[in-house]
Write an enzyme that holds these catalytic residues in place. Sequence first.
Site, PDB file in Angstrom:
ATOM      1  CG  MET A 184      -6.364  -0.046   3.814  1.00 55.35           C
ATOM      2  SD  MET A 184      -5.056  -0.907   4.954  1.00 55.35           S
ATOM      3  CE  MET A 184      -3.418  -0.065   4.117  1.00 55.35           C
ATOM      4  CG  HIS A 185      -4.766  -3.057  -0.247  1.00 56.39           C
ATOM      5  ND1 HIS A 185      -3.470  -2.599   0.418  1.00 56.39           N
ATOM      6  CD2 HIS A 185      -5.267  -3.907   0.831  1.00 56.39           C
ATOM      7  CE1 HIS A 185      -3.094  -3.157   1.542  1.00 56.39           C
ATOM      8  NE2 HIS A 185      -4.348  -3.946   1.722  1.00 56.39           N
ATOM      9  CG  ASP A 194      -9.831  -0.928   6.004  1.00 56.15           C
ATOM     10  OD1 ASP A 194      -8.611  -1.056   6.273  1.00 56.15           O
ATOM     11  OD2 ASP A 194     -10.704  -1.864   5.363  1.00 56.15           O
TER      12      ASP A 194
END
Length: 488
Positions: free
Chosen positions: A77-78, A236
């Site tokens: 992520m991110h 995830d």
Amino acid sequence: MYYIGVDLGTSALKLVMMDSRGELVKSVSKEYPLYFPHSGWSEQNPTDWFWAVKEGLKELAAGAAEKIAGISFGGQMHGLVILDKDDNVLRPAILWNDGRSTKETDYLNNVIGKEKLSELTANIAFAGFTAPKILWVKNNEPEIFEKISKIMLPKDYISYMLSGSFCTDYSDASGMLLLDVKNKKWSQEMIKICSISEDMLPKLYESYEVVGNIKPELAKELGLNEDIKIIAGAGDNAAAAIGTATVGEGACNISLGTSGTIFISSKNFGVDKYNALHSFDHADGNYHLMGCMLSAASCNKWWMEDILKTEDFSGEQQDIDNLGENKVFFLPYLMGERSPHNDPFARGSFIGMGMDTRREDMTLAILEGVTFALRDSLEVARSLGIKIKKTMICGGGAKSPLWKKLVANIMNVEVEVPVSEEGPGFGAAILAAVGCGEYDNVETATKAIIKIKEKIKPEEELVLKYEERYQKFKKIYPALKGIFKEIL
């Protein structure tokens, strides 16, 4: 039919293929480089991801191409992936564990204000989130910032390259600090704060929705069927939660991986008043709260391999016999801490040692300390009225019978261990099956597919002992907090 889940990890890609009953048919892994151009920076080349996906799909589909119905994703992520108007990658992706955006994070939290951010996005800023990274590019690479046409997350770059669909899902978008999590739409105010436009952001989908089909030319190149559907996928942690049936109201999953998470699904939106937990949309179409600690099983790995110089993890735990009576405490903040303290300066600490302290006491303190720290996040969820009576468990630490017993008794919950643990890739494959109509919805799919192989119940006497120890543990971090900055 077969369904493929793509787990786009930080160090490697894992693809899993399951049949309609949820049985694992085949899995493939492909590694790619991770770059650290400066201290605290972490980057990857998105083209390396796509190469790995193509090679993995070729290998996975060999002899089974006609049976593959859908592909979905669970990804780190991110991360910030930016493309120009011609779909060229403008710079290496800035990853979730990159710490360069400290100034931008401070600006968002202290100038825009945490209360305002929480009102707009249900979360506050962390250096790992995407919005601070966008501001960093604006402030430090203005010539690149001016060329941005598309902003996407790591797994969504793969989806775009496979299908041509510029999209993301709500769970992954929740970690960008650009999404109005409660109302499932982009925050117009956050878009302005980041000096971007909404057309730079992908179309939003539920994790189980079909976003397109594989490109015909790619299908031909990879030896795949042109009718294969591409399903949005999830971040995830949300994908891993699907893979452990952590869906619906009040389900919980604890992950004892390199980092540690406690993931609580809910049908209702909720935010704690201190934003100690992340409040995100979930891949089942509902919501979830998540506490994330930066060092979990990695604490035990550090203690075993770097300090004790052994790889006999189970052997070191074999003679531990003083559960609930250990006088040694350990703060597991080896890399700072995220939830619930949000303190990058916090560090690991042993306290309570005496002349009678044994090697076993310190090993036990490591396992207890990580579990106490995860309970800190659980207590925040409980303060919101969420009642947790049982939890699934996964990750490398879940292989330890002792650690599972500690989780059950320190948190006073029944611990359940799934038969199959394939992480985000397995959850993504389930999302693909739902998207292709194999199951009516995510909850129905997980009930049919996820099986339990072991249950560990809390023991009343140990629960009472660990309740007393947890109350002592809670006092240690506040007592040491002011010292950490001075010793770094």
